[in-house]
Structures are given as C-alpha cells and as structure tokens.
Design a protein around this motif. Structure first.
Motif, short mmCIF file in Angstrom:
data_model
loop_
_atom_site.label_atom_id
_atom_site.label_comp_id
_atom_site.label_asym_id
_atom_site.label_seq_id
_atom_site.Cartn_x
_atom_site.Cartn_y
_atom_site.Cartn_z
N GLU A 446 -0.22 0.67 -3.35
CA GLU A 446 -0.67 0.41 -1.98
C GLU A 446 -0.97 1.68 -1.20
O GLU A 446 -1.22 1.65 0.00
N GLN A 447 -0.96 2.83 -1.88
CA GLN A 447 -1.26 4.08 -1.19
C GLN A 447 -2.74 4.21 -0.83
O GLN A 447 -3.11 5.04 -0.01
N GLU A 449 -6.62 2.08 -0.13
CA GLU A 449 -7.36 0.85 0.10
C GLU A 449 -8.82 1.23 0.38
O GLU A 449 -9.09 2.17 1.14
N LYS A 484 -0.65 5.67 4.05
CA LYS A 484 -1.64 4.92 3.30
C LYS A 484 -3.04 5.46 3.59
O LYS A 484 -3.41 5.68 4.74
#
Length: 586
Positions: A446-447, A449, A484
């Motif tokens: 999830e680091q 997107e 993120k």
C-alpha cells in the motif's frame, strides 16, 4: 566567353540618388522656423496670460470686499445685536422668536440682498438654533450643527473673513443647492463673545461676470481656489483638482494669489490653441516643400526601381527557403554587390540542401536502429514459456498474487517486444502502465497508488510507445518516502496539442536538484556523452530518452517539461501534437 560586366557599387548608386534629394534643407529650415515661431508665440502668450490673471485677481478682491461689507452690517444695527444676544444660549427645547424680532431681522437682511442677483441667500445663525434669512419660504427656521461642518472653521477664524468652497446648503428646503459662501463670526464689541454667524451664499453668477471677457482662447480655463487649494469656481468641475495639481504639460499656466482674501486665480491656456498660427505657417511651408521635391521623388522612384528589383527577388527566394523549399534559386541580374550576394545565396542554399538531407537521413536511420535494438534485447519465446510455467504452478498452489504478477509481466513483454509499431493508442500505453504498477504494487504493497484520469476521447489519440512507464519507475526510485506515494496521470487539450500530466505527492525536488535534472534532460546528445562502462546499470537516462524521442519526432515545443510552480511533490508533463490513426507517422 561572356563579356565582363562593369562593376558599380551599390553604395555609389545610393549616394548618387540621395545627393539629388533636396529634402533635408527644406525640412531643417521648416522645423527651425516652426519651433522659433512657436517659442515666440508661447512667450507672448505667457506674458499676456499673466496680465489677464493679475487683472482677474484685482477684480475678485474687489468683489469679495464688496460682499464682505454685507457681513459687517450687523455691527451697525444694535437691534440685531440685541436679538442675537437673546438667542445666544443653546436650547434643547427649541427657541421662541417673536414677530417683532423676526421683522427687525428680515428688514436688515432683506436690505442687504437688494439688487444682488448673484446672492443665493443671506443667513444669520443664532447659537440657540434659530436661523434668520431673507428667504422666508425656502429656508428652514432652525439649524443643526451636525449638518453644518463649516461652522467649526468659521469659529476658529474668530471673526476673520472666511471663504468656503462649493458645498451643499442643507438648510434649503426645496433642493440641495451648491453654493460658495462668505462667512464671518459676529462678536460682541467689548467682550469679543461670539453672538452668531453671518453667512452669504453666492451663486456662480458673480464669478462668471468677473471672468467674462478674460478668456485668452476658446478652450482656456480659469479656476479660483482658496488658501487650502480647494476649488471655488467653477462649482461643478470634476476635473479641476486633477488639472490644477498635475504638471499640465499641454497648458500654459499662470497663477496669482490675493494677500487680502487668500484666493488664488489660476489660468490655463492650451498650447495647441496658441500654436495654431505656427502650424498654419508650417503647413504653408510644407506645401511648398512637397511641390518642390515631388518631381525629385518621382525621378528617384523610377531610377531606383531597377536597383531594388534584385533585392525583392532575393527576398522572395529567402522566404521560400525559410518555408523549407531548398530548390529555390535567385536569378543574378547585376554585377555589383547585390549580384555577388545573390550568387553566394545560391551556393549557400545548395550546400544547405545537401547537408540537411544527409543529417536528416542519418538521424532517422540512427533512431530506427536504437528503437529496434531496444525491442530485440530480450528473447521473447523463452521468457513467455517461463512465465506460463510460473503462472501454472502458482494456480496449482492457489497463489493468485504470484499468478497476477506473471500475467502482468507477460502483458508488459508482449507490449514491448511483440508489438513492432512505434505509435499506439493512448489507452494501450495506459494499460501498460497499469500492468507495471500492479507488479510494483505487489512488491511495495500500500506504499504506492497510481490514479489514471483521461478525458473522454483522449484514449484514442496516437502516442509514441513506452513514454509513460519511466515516470512511474522514476517516482518509485526518487519520490517515495515514509508516507504513501500517489502518482496521478491526467490529460488535457491545449492549442492543438495533447498534454499528459504525471504528478506525485512525494518528497519533491529542491531548486538546486531541479536545475541539475533539467540540465541532464535537455542536454543535446553532443553535449551529453554516456561514459558508462560495459554492463553498468543505466541510471537517470529514462526521462532524458523520453524527452529526446518526442523532440526528434515532433520538433520544437514538444517534449518533457517540469512544472516549477508546483509546491508539493513533483509535476512532469509531456507535450505532443494531436495525432489520430490516419495521421500516424512512419
């Protein structure tokens, strides 16, 4: 063998023609005459204007002195002074004025206003709020200090004459009238106690009579101002303050301030008006000059036509070369410098045509070889079989994530290796980016997107292959921090060009680092030499290659750019022309 033509330098031709012109002497004499005459007229006008303004100032003093005598009348009428004393104390419940008091006041005030059409009204303000006037039906019987700010100035003068600039008389019942007023505080003779205020409201008729016949021209202007430079006349001039305080370069300005009243008379005379005579003289001289040199111009035009023709011919050929027509050649018609220049132009264009063809064809061949080498670096069949085996094994072991990675990697390889076309739909390029992002997502979790937003219809535009994936790789390599990382791709149309934005919310680029990145990206192949050893990893060349691919394909104005105004993260954008399938380049 051709006969050798005589050589006549173009400089000699121009000198012969220009020596025949007699324009310069006429122009010099005409200009000098005009300016000297204008100077004399202006000096005379200044002297005359000063005389007029001095006379106007004297007349204004006499007029104000005449009106001032009216303000002294209460001192000579003891009955009036007694009435003012009886009404000298402020009253909150109103004041009573007897008929006898009203009659005496009206008699005195009315006698002052006889045969004075320029007087709007004469008013006596008692301190208990009573107002006496010669205007019985149009003036209020009482006054309010809050609506008469001028009273403070009159009180401070302590009996001296005050001239008030145009203001609204709030005590008139029928309308709000603009008046200039002469004001004086009435004091008791021995104690100097203030008994009331006498105010003479003037219309603009009195000043208009004084200024009648003093104009120095149809557009001249005369203004009256008080000690505080407030405009007294004309009443309704909205531009007076600007004209009086500006440097008035278009006017001759003369001023005179009265020591008695403090009123300053300012006269403005337009320079254009007083120079009308000088312009008439200049026009007369100009007509003589035009007639005298007209024949010389006609002769010079005929003679110079033959000389100018080769220049125009060369100019037309240059424009054709500028548009890319390297077959254009200029005809040599003379043996002077112009002929030599034309011959040099033809030689230059021939050499330029040869060099352009050689360099352009060489660049095309080099570019094609580089793209082919890039796509042929991998043996696709072995890798496809290996990926298929990995996918099958992962499905048997119920490892869907590994299966997805293998499938996406296969999509990447088929896009880069099997598809030989250099231009693809934007939607295909974005599918390649999505597959690459999913592979990286399986590694980074999830680091990272990736968001893709493409305007309706943009996905069917043609773009060069493999121009977006390097930005995702660059963001992962340089922009990722502890938070993120979000990479956003979106498009827009601007001036017949497709703009593709790639934004991230990463660590950003410092000004020093951005300057280094720009130097690296925009350095030409000659300026930037790759000195890596064999087998060393290519680093920092992906974005540079994207820019130069677009620049070589589409020319100036297209390529990769950095948005320097962005405050958070980094924003790159690609600029390339709008291309559809039928316009695909080969």
């Amino acid at each position: 063998m051709k006969a050798k033509r005589l050589f006549f330098p173009m400089r000699l031709k121009f000198v012969v023609l220009l020596c025949g012109f007699i324009t310069a002497p006429f122009l010099i004499s005409g200009i000098m005459t005009y300016y000297q005459y204008s100077k004399n007229v202006e000096e005379d006008s200044i002297s005359y204007t000063n005389q007029i303004i001095n006379q106007v100032s004297i007349n204004v003093d006499r007029y104000i002195n005449d009106v001032d005598r009216l303000t002294m009348a209460p001192y000579y009428d003891n009955a009036v002074l007694d009435i003012l004393k009886k009404h000298g104390t402020p009253s909150t419940s109103g004041s009573y004025v007897s008929s006898d008091q009203m009659a005496k006041m009206n008699l005195m005030i009315s006698s002052l206003a006889v045969d004075r059409s320029e007087i709007q009204g004469i008013l006596l303000f008692a301190y208990d709020g009573t107002l006496f006037s010669n205007l019985q039906n149009t003036v209020s019987k009482s006054w309010d200090a809050a609506q008469n700010d001028w009273m403070k100035e009159a009180e401070e003068a302590d009996g001296e004459l005050i001239v008030l600039p145009p203001h609204t008389g709030t005590y008139y019942l029928d309308e709000q009238r603009q008046v200039v007023s002469i004001v004086r505080v009435i004091r008791e003779t021995f104690t100097n106690k203030h008994l009331g205020i006498i105010k003479v409201d003037l219309t603009d008729q009195g000043f208009a009579k004084i200024l009648a016949g003093t104009s120095t021209g149809s557009t001249s202007l005369v203004y009256l101002t008080d000690r505080q430079d407030r405009v007294l006349y004309p009443f309704s001039s909205t531009s007076a303050a600007t004209e009086l305080t500006s440097s008035t370069p278009d006017f001759i300005k003369a001023t005179k301030r009265s020591d008695y009243t403090g009123i300053q008379v300012t006269g403005l005379v337009r320079k254009n008006e007083i120079k009308e005579g000088a312009r008439s003289l200049a026009q007369y001289t100009l007509w003589i000059t035009v007639i005298s040199i007209l024949i010389a111009y006609i002769a010079a035009g005929i003679a110079s036509g033959r000389m100018v023709r080769p220049i125009r011919e060369l100019q037309m050929k240059m424009r054709r070369v500028q548009r890319g027509d390297f077959a254009a050649r200029a005809k040599i018609t003379t043996s002077d410098e112009m002929g030599q220049m034309t011959e040099g132009f033809n030689v230059m264009v021939s050499e330029l045509e040869r060099l352009v063809k050689e360099v352009y064809e060489s660049k095309i061949r080099q570019r094609d070889a580089e793209l082919d080498a890039l796509q042929s670096q991998i043996n696709p069949h072995f890798i496809y079989n290996t990926l298929e085996a990995i996918n099958s094994l992962a499905m048997d072991k119920h490892q869907e994530e590994i299966s997805d990675i293998a499938v996406n990697l296969g999509k990447l390889l088929r896009y880069t290796v099997e598809r030989k076309e250099r231009f693809v739909y934007l939607r295909d390029e974005l599918s390649f980016v999505e597959a690459y992002s999913q592979i990286q997502g399986s590694r980074l979790g999830e680091q990272i997107e990736v968001e893709i937003h493409v305007e309706l219809g943009h996905d069917y535009l043609m773009v060069p292959k493999l121009i977006l994936q390097p930005f995702i790789e660059n963001a992962i390599e340089h922009a990722m921090g502890t938070d993120k990382l979000t990479v956003r791709l979106h498009t827009k149309i601007e001036d017949d060009h497709l703009i593709i934005f790639v934004e991230d919310n990463g660590m950003g680029i410092s000004p020093e680092k951005m300057q280094q990145v720009e130097q690296h990206i925009y350095a030409t192949p000659v300026e930037h030499v790759d000195r890596r050893g064999f087998g060393e990893k290519k680093k920092g060349f992906a974005l540079r290659n994207v820019h130069w691919r677009l620049f070589l394909l589409y020319g100036e104005g297209c390529g990769l750019f950095i948005d320097k105004n962005n405050r958070e993260g980094t924003v790159f954008y690609l600029r390339l022309p709008l291309l559809y399938e039928e316009e695909e380049q080969v």
